[in-house]
Write a protein that holds these residues in place. Structure first.
Motif, PDB file in Angstrom:
ATOM      1  N   ALA A  27       0.835  -1.200   0.000  1.00  9.03           N
ATOM      2  CA  ALA A  27       0.000   0.000   0.000  1.00  9.03           C
ATOM      3  C   ALA A  27       0.868   1.247   0.000  1.00  9.03           C
ATOM      4  N   ARG A  28       0.417   2.244  -0.712  1.00  5.70           N
ATOM      5  CA  ARG A  28       1.021   3.571  -0.649  1.00  5.70           C
ATOM      6  C   ARG A  28       0.381   4.308   0.534  1.00  5.70           C
ATOM      7  N   VAL A  29       1.198   4.803   1.462  1.00  3.29           N
ATOM      8  CA  VAL A  29       0.693   5.545   2.612  1.00  3.29           C
ATOM      9  C   VAL A  29       0.619   7.016   2.213  1.00  3.29           C
ATOM     10  N   ASP A  30      -0.588   7.562   2.217  1.00  2.00           N
ATOM     11  CA  ASP A  30      -0.799   8.921   1.690  1.00  2.00           C
ATOM     12  C   ASP A  30      -1.657   9.713   2.671  1.00  2.00           C
ATOM     13  N   SER A  31      -0.997  10.513   3.525  1.00  2.00           N
ATOM     14  CA  SER A  31      -1.739  11.318   4.497  1.00  2.00           C
ATOM     15  C   SER A  31      -2.485  12.465   3.829  1.00  2.00           C
ATOM     16  N   GLY A  32      -2.176  12.718   2.547  1.00  2.03           N
ATOM     17  CA  GLY A  32      -2.888  13.765   1.822  1.00  2.03           C
ATOM     18  C   GLY A  32      -4.242  13.316   1.319  1.00  2.03           C
ATOM     19  N   ALA A  33      -4.490  12.004   1.327  1.00  3.65           N
ATOM     20  CA  ALA A  33      -5.783  11.470   0.889  1.00  3.65           C
ATOM     21  C   ALA A  33      -6.624  11.139   2.119  1.00  3.65           C
ATOM     22  N   LYS A  34      -7.866  11.503   2.094  1.00  2.00           N
ATOM     23  CA  LYS A  34      -8.744  11.220   3.233  1.00  2.00           C
ATOM     24  C   LYS A  34      -9.115   9.747   3.296  1.00  2.00           C
ATOM     25  N   THR A  35      -9.466   9.181   2.149  1.00  2.00           N
ATOM     26  CA  THR A  35     -10.040   7.839   2.087  1.00  2.00           C
ATOM     27  C   THR A  35      -9.018   6.811   1.643  1.00  2.00           C
ATOM     28  N   SER A  36      -9.087   5.611   2.189  1.00  2.00           N
ATOM     29  CA  SER A  36      -8.276   4.485   1.712  1.00  2.00           C
ATOM     30  C   SER A  36      -8.986   3.825   0.543  1.00  2.00           C
ATOM     31  N   SER A  37      -8.212   3.210  -0.352  1.00  2.00           N
ATOM     32  CA  SER A  37      -8.830   2.555  -1.511  1.00  2.00           C
ATOM     33  C   SER A  37      -8.039   1.322  -1.891  1.00  2.00           C
ATOM     34  N   ILE A  38      -8.689   0.462  -2.670  1.00  2.00           N
ATOM     35  CA  ILE A  38      -8.048  -0.752  -3.168  1.00  2.00           C
ATOM     36  C   ILE A  38      -8.447  -0.948  -4.617  1.00  2.00           C
ATOM     37  N   GLN A  39      -7.526  -1.474  -5.416  1.00  2.00           N
ATOM     38  CA  GLN A  39      -7.811  -1.729  -6.835  1.00  2.00           C
ATOM     39  C   GLN A  39      -8.885  -2.791  -6.959  1.00  2.00           C
ATOM     40  N   ALA A  40      -9.871  -2.546  -7.802  1.00  2.00           N
ATOM     41  CA  ALA A  40     -10.951  -3.512  -8.004  1.00  2.00           C
ATOM     42  C   ALA A  40     -11.361  -3.511  -9.473  1.00  2.00           C
ATOM     43  N   GLY A 101       1.815  -5.134  10.001  1.00  2.00           N
ATOM     44  CA  GLY A 101       2.738  -5.598  11.034  1.00  2.00           C
ATOM     45  C   GLY A 101       1.988  -6.396  12.092  1.00  2.00           C
ATOM     46  N   LYS A 102       2.012  -5.923  13.346  1.00  2.00           N
ATOM     47  CA  LYS A 102       1.335  -6.619  14.448  1.00  2.00           C
ATOM     48  C   LYS A 102      -0.054  -6.062  14.728  1.00  2.00           C
ATOM     49  N   ASP A 103      -0.422  -4.981  14.042  1.00  2.00           N
ATOM     50  CA  ASP A 103      -1.690  -4.308  14.321  1.00  2.00           C
ATOM     51  C   ASP A 103      -2.783  -4.741  13.351  1.00  2.00           C
ATOM     52  N   SER A 104      -3.971  -5.062  13.876  1.00  2.00           N
ATOM     53  CA  SER A 104      -5.138  -5.379  13.059  1.00  2.00           C
ATOM     54  C   SER A 104      -6.280  -4.463  13.461  1.00  2.00           C
ATOM     55  N   PHE A 105      -6.963  -3.907  12.461  1.00  2.34           N
ATOM     56  CA  PHE A 105      -8.070  -3.002  12.750  1.00  2.34           C
ATOM     57  C   PHE A 105      -8.957  -2.915  11.511  1.00  2.34           C
ATOM     58  N   GLU A 106     -10.167  -2.415  11.722  1.00  2.00           N
ATOM     59  CA  GLU A 106     -11.133  -2.312  10.624  1.00  2.00           C
ATOM     60  C   GLU A 106     -11.026  -0.938   9.970  1.00  2.00           C
ATOM     61  N   ILE A 107     -11.032  -0.943   8.624  1.00  2.07           N
ATOM     62  CA  ILE A 107     -11.005   0.327   7.888  1.00  2.07           C
ATOM     63  C   ILE A 107     -12.055   0.311   6.782  1.00  2.07           C
ATOM     64  N   GLU A 108     -12.375   1.488   6.320  1.00  2.00           N
ATOM     65  CA  GLU A 108     -13.225   1.619   5.143  1.00  2.00           C
ATOM     66  C   GLU A 108     -12.338   1.701   3.910  1.00  2.00           C
ATOM     67  N   LEU A 109     -12.777   1.026   2.851  1.00  2.00           N
ATOM     68  CA  LEU A 109     -12.053   1.039   1.577  1.00  2.00           C
ATOM     69  C   LEU A 109     -13.010   1.396   0.462  1.00  2.00           C
ATOM     70  N   THR A 110     -12.595   2.289  -0.413  1.00  2.00           N
ATOM     71  CA  THR A 110     -13.365   2.493  -1.636  1.00  2.00           C
ATOM     72  C   THR A 110     -12.773   1.595  -2.715  1.00  2.00           C
ATOM     73  N   LEU A 111     -13.634   1.095  -3.584  1.00  2.00           N
ATOM     74  CA  LEU A 111     -13.201   0.238  -4.694  1.00  2.00           C
ATOM     75  C   LEU A 111     -12.888   1.133  -5.880  1.00  2.00           C
ATOM     76  N   ALA A 112     -11.630   1.124  -6.287  1.00  2.00           N
ATOM     77  CA  ALA A 112     -11.178   2.084  -7.297  1.00  2.00           C
ATOM     78  C   ALA A 112     -10.491   1.379  -8.449  1.00  2.00           C
ATOM     79  N   ASN A 113     -10.508   2.027  -9.605  1.00  2.00           N
ATOM     80  CA  ASN A 113      -9.729   1.548 -10.751  1.00  2.00           C
ATOM     81  C   ASN A 113      -8.320   2.098 -10.625  1.00  2.00           C
ATOM     82  N   ARG A 114      -7.415   1.282 -10.073  1.00  2.00           N
ATOM     83  CA  ARG A 114      -6.027   1.704  -9.858  1.00  2.00           C
ATOM     84  C   ARG A 114      -5.082   0.971 -10.801  1.00  2.00           C
ATOM     85  N   ASP A 115      -5.601   0.487 -11.935  1.00  2.00           N
ATOM     86  CA  ASP A 115      -4.778  -0.292 -12.863  1.00  2.00           C
ATOM     87  C   ASP A 115      -3.581   0.494 -13.369  1.00  2.00           C
ATOM     88  N   THR A 116      -3.754   1.803 -13.523  1.00  2.00           N
ATOM     89  CA  THR A 116      -2.654   2.611 -14.045  1.00  2.00           C
ATOM     90  C   THR A 116      -1.741   3.122 -12.930  1.00  2.00           C
TER      91      THR A 116
END
Length: 458
Positions: A27-40, A101-116
C-alpha cells in the motif's frame, strides 16, 4: 514507537486483508488522501437477503495482472472521490479488517480503478489517524517480504490456472496473421478466443461497464486483448478497446494509439514535431492552392494519399504536374481529404518494414515493388527479403512507435539521399510477409510481450 505512543510507518507498507483472502498487498501511505482505496476490477453488485454486497477482483501485486483474487464484501455506502487528476467519481465503500505488522483493525475502503497506478492499495488519513506517524523517507517498517516469500503466499492462486485468457479482437479468423496469433498463444498454454469486432456490443455504466457478445454472453474474464482492427471499423473497434480498458483488461495496443496511427495527417504532424524526418508532405483544402501545393513538395512525380489509406490502397503516383493537378482537384471536388507527398525516386520501389514490439525491432524486411509499380506492398505483388538495417533506421523505427505509444507496430521506412525517411506506422501489421522473409516467429514474440506485461509465469 513514535510520539504519544503512535507507531512510525513508512511511505510504503505491506498489508494483509484476511477477510478478502489477500495475503499481502503493498500500500502507498498517503496522508494527503482522506479515504483508503483498493484496486478492483469486474465489480458487480449482488444481493444477499436484504443486503447489497459487491463482488470484485483484486490484482494485488504491482504490475502483475495474471494473479486475480476474487473478493466479496457488504456495501456500506457510495462515496464521491476526487482522484489525483482532479476527476470525481462515485465509488462503492466496504469495510474490512486490515493487518499492518502486528496491528489489526477495521477500515473503510473504496473500490477504485487503480490499474494505471503503481500501488494497488492506498492508505489515507482515516486509517492513519490515532494509530501512526508517517516517515516518508522509509518503507516497509512494519513488515517486509522477499519476492520468493510473496510468490509462496500466492501459490494457491497461481496454481488455479495454467495460462492466460487472451482475446483476439478482429474481423476475419481465417487471415494468416490472426490464425498465427491464435496458434502461438495456444502453443504457450493460453486460452485464445477470437472476438469478432462487429459481434460485440457494450454497456456504458460507471459502476458496471460490460461488453457482451452476440447472444448476450458477458465478456469479462479476459486477461488481455490483442486488437487487430481493420480500417473500416476503426471507430467502433477503438470504442470497444476503451471499454475493455475500463474493465481492467490489458489491450496490447490502445485505442488512442490506433486512432492516431490511422490519421495520416495527425501522425505526420506528430512525427515532424518530434524531429522525425518524413518525405516532404503537403495538405490543403482549396483547389486554388493546388499548383503551389505541388510546387511545395518539389513537383511531379509525387504521391497522393487518402488520409485513411492502408496497405497501399488509396495511394496514387502522379508522374506529371498536370496529372497531379487533375487527381488532386478530383479528390477535392468530392470532399475527400488527401496528402500530397514528394516521390523518393532513388528508392527504386523499395522500402523497409520494421516490426517493433515493446520498444525493440524484432524483425526487418526489405519490400521490393514489382516492375512498373512504385509501392512495395507484398499483397499487391511485391517481394520480401531479409535485410540488415542500420542503427539510424533502428532508432527511427523505435522512436516512431514510441511517439504513437504503440507497443506493437509495423514501421515503414524508405532510404533517400537525405538518409532514412519515415513513411508510415501501421498499428495492425501483417505477419505473413515478415515471418516468411525472416523466419522469425513474430506471433510468439507478441504473446511473450503480453506475458511480460502481465508478469505471467508459466
Amino acid at each position: 514507537m513514535g510520539i504519544n505512543g503512535l507507531t512510525i510507518i513508512g511511505s510504503e507498507e505491506w498489508c494483509v486483508c484476511e477477510e478478502l483472502n489477500i495475503p499481502a498487498i503493498k500500500a502507498r501511505v498517503d496522508s494527503g488522501a482522506k479515504t483508503s482505496s483498493i484496486q478492483a476490477s469486474n465489480v458487480k453488485i449482488i444481493q444477499k437477503g436484504t443486503e447489497e454486497w459487491v463482488r470484485f477482483e483484486v490484482n494485488p501485486l504491482q504490475e502483475n495482472r495474471s494473479i486475480a483474487i476474487p473478493c466479496e464484501a457488504r456495501v456500506i455506502g457510495k462515496r464521491l472521490v476526487k482522484s489525483s487528476t482532479g476527476i470525481a467519481e462515485q465509488r462503492f465503500v466496504i469495510k474490512t479488517m486490515v493487518t499492518i505488522g502486528k496491528d489489526s483493525f477495521e477500515i473503510e475502503l473504496t473500490l477504485a480503478n487503480r490499474d494505471t497506478m503503481e500501488f494497488k492499495m492506498l492508505l489515507g488519513r482515516e486509517a492513519l489517524n490515532g494509530r501512526y506517524l508517517v516517515n516518508p523517507n522509509e518503507i516497509d517498517l512494519c513488515a517486509s517480504y522477499t519476492n520468493g516469500e510473496i510468490m509462496d503466499l500466492y501459490k494457491p492462486f497461481i496454481n488455479e490456472r495454467t495460462g492466460l485468457k487472451i482475446g483476439l479482437l478482429a474481423s476475419n479468423p481465417n487471415l494468416y496473421s490472426n490464425k498465427r496469433i491464435i496458434e502461438a498463444g495456444e502453443a504457450r498454454g493460453h486460452d485464445m478466443v477470437f472476438l469478432n469486432v462487429e459481434h460485440a456490443y457494450m454497456k456504458l455504466d460507471a459502476s458496471q461497464p460490460e461488453i457482451r457478445y452476440r447472444g448476450g454472453n458477458i465478456i469479462d474474464e479476459f486477461d488481455a486483448v490483442i486488437p487487430r482492427i481493420k480500417p473500416s471499423v476503426t471507430f467502433y473497434g477503438c470504442a470497444l478497446i476503451r471499454q475493455f480498458d475500463s474493465m481492467g483488461i490489458y489491450c496490447l495496443n490502445g485505442a488512442e494509439a490506433i486512432t492516431q496511427s490511422r490519421d495520416k495527417l495527425f501522425a505526420s504532424q506528430l512525427f515532424a514535431k518530434h524531429d522525425i524526418h518524413i518525405p516532404i508532405t503537403g495538405f490543403a483544402k482549396s483547389p486554388l492552392d493546388t499548383k503551389d501545393l505541388i510546387k511545395m513538395v518539389n513537383g511531379a512525380p509525387l504521391i497522393i494519399k487518402l488520409l485513411e489509406s492502408t496497405q497501399g490502397k488509396g495511394v496514387v503516383l502522379a508522374e506529371t504536374n498536370k496529372a497531379a493537378e487533375s487527381v488532386i482537384n478530383a479528390f477535392k471536388s468530392v470532399q475527400t481529404n488527401i496528402l500530397v507527398q514528394e516521390f523518393i525516386k532513388e528508392a527504386n520501389g523499395q522500402d523497409i518494414r520494421c516490426f517493433v514490439v515493446n520498444g525493440k525491432v524484432v524483425a526487418s524486411m526489405a519490400r521490393q515493388a514489382t516492375k512498373g509499380e512504385f509501392r512495395a506492398n507484398i499483397h499487391q505483388g511485391g517481394t520480401a527479403s531479409i535485410i540488415r538495417i542500420t542503427q539510424e533506421e533502428r532508432k527511427l523505427a523505435i522512436k516512431a512507435a514510441r511517439i504513437l505509444n504503440l507497443p506493437v507496430a509495423g514501421v515503414d521506412i524508405i532510404r533517400s539521399k537525405k538518409g532514412p525517411l519515415l513513411l508510415e506506422v501501421n498499428s495492425s501489421p501483417g505477419l505473413e510477409g515478415i515471418e516468411n522473409a525472416t523466419g522469425k516467429d513474430i506471433a510468439n514474440i507478441m504473446i511473450q510481450a503480453i506475458e511480460k506485461k502481465l508478469k505471467f509465469v508459466s
